[in-house]
Each structure stands twice: as C-alpha cells, then as structure tokens.
Design a protein around this motif. Sequence first.
Motif, PDB file in Angstrom:
ATOM      1  N   LEU A 121      34.909  42.034  33.699  1.00  0.00           N
ATOM      2  CA  LEU A 121      35.294  40.894  32.875  1.00  0.00           C
ATOM      3  C   LEU A 121      36.795  40.879  32.600  1.00  0.00           C
ATOM      4  N   THR A 122      37.366  42.041  32.389  1.00  0.00           N
ATOM      5  CA  THR A 122      38.804  42.131  32.175  1.00  0.00           C
ATOM      6  C   THR A 122      39.555  41.696  33.428  1.00  0.00           C
ATOM      7  N   LEU A 123      39.116  42.159  34.573  1.00  0.00           N
ATOM      8  CA  LEU A 123      39.734  41.789  35.842  1.00  0.00           C
ATOM      9  C   LEU A 123      39.594  40.290  36.105  1.00  0.00           C
ATOM     10  N   LEU A 124      38.427  39.745  35.806  1.00  0.00           N
ATOM     11  CA  LEU A 124      38.193  38.319  35.983  1.00  0.00           C
ATOM     12  C   LEU A 124      39.092  37.497  35.064  1.00  0.00           C
ATOM     13  N   THR A 125      39.256  37.929  33.834  1.00  0.00           N
ATOM     14  CA  THR A 125      40.109  37.235  32.879  1.00  0.00           C
ATOM     15  C   THR A 125      41.562  37.244  33.335  1.00  0.00           C
ATOM     16  N   VAL A 126      42.025  38.391  33.798  1.00  0.00           N
ATOM     17  CA  VAL A 126      43.407  38.505  34.276  1.00  0.00           C
ATOM     18  C   VAL A 126      43.610  37.630  35.514  1.00  0.00           C
ATOM     19  N   ALA A 127      42.625  37.608  36.412  1.00  0.00           N
ATOM     20  CA  ALA A 127      42.738  36.792  37.624  1.00  0.00           C
ATOM     21  C   ALA A 127      42.777  35.304  37.271  1.00  0.00           C
ATOM     22  N   LEU A 128      41.974  34.863  36.323  1.00  0.00           N
ATOM     23  CA  LEU A 128      41.983  33.459  35.911  1.00  0.00           C
ATOM     24  C   LEU A 128      43.301  33.079  35.240  1.00  0.00           C
ATOM     25  N   MET A 129      43.847  33.969  34.438  1.00  0.00           N
ATOM     26  CA  MET A 129      45.130  33.689  33.792  1.00  0.00           C
ATOM     27  C   MET A 129      46.240  33.597  34.831  1.00  0.00           C
ATOM     28  N   ALA A 130      46.234  34.475  35.814  1.00  0.00           N
ATOM     29  CA  ALA A 130      47.246  34.442  36.871  1.00  0.00           C
ATOM     30  C   ALA A 130      47.105  33.172  37.696  1.00  0.00           C
ATOM     31  N   PHE A 131      45.879  32.755  37.952  1.00  0.00           N
ATOM     32  CA  PHE A 131      45.641  31.529  38.728  1.00  0.00           C
ATOM     33  C   PHE A 131      46.162  30.305  37.996  1.00  0.00           C
ATOM     34  N   THR A 132      45.895  30.197  36.712  1.00  0.00           N
ATOM     35  CA  THR A 132      46.342  29.027  35.956  1.00  0.00           C
ATOM     36  C   THR A 132      47.852  29.049  35.757  1.00  0.00           C
TER      37      THR A 132
END
Length: 63
Positions: free
Chosen positions: A5-16
């Motif tokens: 979940l932490t990795l997914l959150t970081v990936a979504l923030m980087a994408f946006t």
Amino acid sequence: MKRFLTLLTVALMAFTLSFAQTKKDGTPDKRFKGNRSVKQKPVPMTKAGKPDMRYKMNKNPKQ
C-alpha cells in the motif's frame, strides 16, 4: 500488505505529479508543450476589415 500500500501510494503520487504542469497559482504553465494551445495564423485584413484577397489563404478555391 502494508509495504504494498505504501508503494502504491508513492507510485500514484509520482504519477499525478508528473502531469502536474501548473504554476503555484494553479494556472497552466505555458512553458510546457502540452499546455500550449494551437493557434492559427491571423488572416490578413484590409483597413476596411475585409479579408485581403491578395493572399492565397483568403482566396476561395475554384470548384
């Protein structure tokens, strides 16, 4: 699971953030190509405000 979940959150923030090409006030930053709008060349006009027929772009194509 917590790591995922932490990795997914970081990936979504980087994408946006990669597509956020705005200035601090929230308006689009025109230095980036994706934020520029395509403008057409202005049509040459006479002093009277009519299209100048000496230019090819103002002439009607023959049908």
